[in-house]
Design a protein around this motif. Structure first.
Motif, mmCIF file in Angstrom:
data_model
loop_
_atom_site.group_PDB
_atom_site.id
_atom_site.type_symbol
_atom_site.label_atom_id
_atom_site.label_comp_id
_atom_site.label_asym_id
_atom_site.label_seq_id
_atom_site.Cartn_x
_atom_site.Cartn_y
_atom_site.Cartn_z
ATOM 1 N N VAL A 199 -25.404 3.623 -10.922
ATOM 2 C CA VAL A 199 -24.725 3.060 -9.748
ATOM 3 C C VAL A 199 -25.540 1.893 -9.196
ATOM 4 O O VAL A 199 -24.989 0.850 -8.853
ATOM 5 C CB VAL A 199 -24.494 4.149 -8.672
ATOM 6 C CG1 VAL A 199 -23.902 3.548 -7.413
ATOM 7 C CG2 VAL A 199 -23.603 5.243 -9.214
ATOM 8 N N GLN A 221 -24.267 0.565 -1.414
ATOM 9 C CA GLN A 221 -24.056 1.541 -2.484
ATOM 10 C C GLN A 221 -22.814 2.396 -2.210
ATOM 11 O O GLN A 221 -22.054 2.685 -3.143
ATOM 12 C CB GLN A 221 -25.293 2.399 -2.680
ATOM 13 C CG GLN A 221 -25.163 3.309 -3.883
ATOM 14 C CD GLN A 221 -26.412 4.099 -4.167
ATOM 15 O OE1 GLN A 221 -27.453 3.879 -3.563
ATOM 16 N NE2 GLN A 221 -26.318 5.039 -5.082
ATOM 17 N N SER A 225 -19.752 2.877 -4.699
ATOM 18 C CA SER A 225 -19.327 4.229 -5.071
ATOM 19 C C SER A 225 -17.819 4.401 -4.895
ATOM 20 O O SER A 225 -17.174 5.081 -5.704
ATOM 21 C CB SER A 225 -20.076 5.276 -4.240
ATOM 22 O OG SER A 225 -21.430 5.306 -4.647
ATOM 23 N N LYS A 272 -15.194 5.447 -7.781
ATOM 24 C CA LYS A 272 -14.253 6.565 -7.665
ATOM 25 C C LYS A 272 -12.845 6.129 -8.067
ATOM 26 O O LYS A 272 -12.123 6.876 -8.723
ATOM 27 C CB LYS A 272 -14.252 7.114 -6.242
ATOM 28 C CG LYS A 272 -15.432 8.001 -5.952
ATOM 29 C CD LYS A 272 -15.385 8.547 -4.542
ATOM 30 C CE LYS A 272 -16.668 9.313 -4.252
ATOM 31 N NZ LYS A 272 -16.718 9.799 -2.882
ATOM 32 N N ARG A 291 -18.433 9.373 -15.368
ATOM 33 C CA ARG A 291 -19.802 9.427 -14.842
ATOM 34 C C ARG A 291 -20.477 10.688 -15.370
ATOM 35 O O ARG A 291 -19.924 11.781 -15.289
ATOM 36 C CB ARG A 291 -19.805 9.427 -13.320
ATOM 37 C CG ARG A 291 -19.333 8.104 -12.754
ATOM 38 C CD ARG A 291 -19.773 7.931 -11.337
ATOM 39 N NE ARG A 291 -18.739 8.339 -10.395
ATOM 40 C CZ ARG A 291 -18.843 8.150 -9.093
ATOM 41 N NH1 ARG A 291 -19.915 7.585 -8.578
ATOM 42 N NH2 ARG A 291 -17.892 8.545 -8.296
#
Length: 139
Positions: free
Chosen positions: A33, A44, A48, A52, A62
């Motif tokens: 990430v 971050q 993220s 998703k 992932r």
């Protein structure tokens, strides 16, 4: 997930330039990430969220490697989108081919209409002229 729903999710995920850039980076190999967040001026948690969306669309997976959660490209969803687009590519290719044929036909018709009527040949001109009468001298 149903194929149509998956396709919708794929195109929705691909609609964002950040997500497309993430996918482009993942073509080089898996990345964490943090590695994926490096080129972007965002937090971050924001990255993220993008991950998703990509994961939900089936474009990435992932993993878990101790503290790392490496992301990998999952090609199946892209393959499905590509197959769907292929149908339309064939449609447009056929349409453009028909248009090319029509344009060529129109060019030939225009060229034929623009040609001047053929001129009579010199032999035809000579035979079309009346003969000259010759005056004879009387004795």
């Amino acid at each position: 997930m149903q194929p149509a729903t998956r396709l919708d999710a794929t195109f929705a995920a691909l609609a964002d330039p950040t997500r497309r850039a993430i996918l482009a980076r993942l073509t080089l190999g898996e990345a964490s990430v943090n590695e994926l967040a490096e080129p972007f001026a965002m937090s971050q948690p924001a990255i993220s969220k993008h991950l998703k969306v990509l994961e939900g669309a089936g474009l990435i997976v992932r993993g878990r490697d101790a503290q790392r959660r490496p992301c990998r490209l999952q090609a199946q969803a892209l393959g499905d989108a590509s197959a769907w687009l292929e149908e339309y590519r064939r449609f447009w290719e056929s349409s453009f081919s028909q248009l090319d044929t029509l344009l060529e036909e129109m060019k030939r018709e225009r060229a034929a209409a623009a040609k001047p009527a053929p001129r009579p040949s010199t032999a035809a001109k000579a035979s079309a002229k009346p003969a000259k009468s010759v005056k004879r001298k009387s004795p």
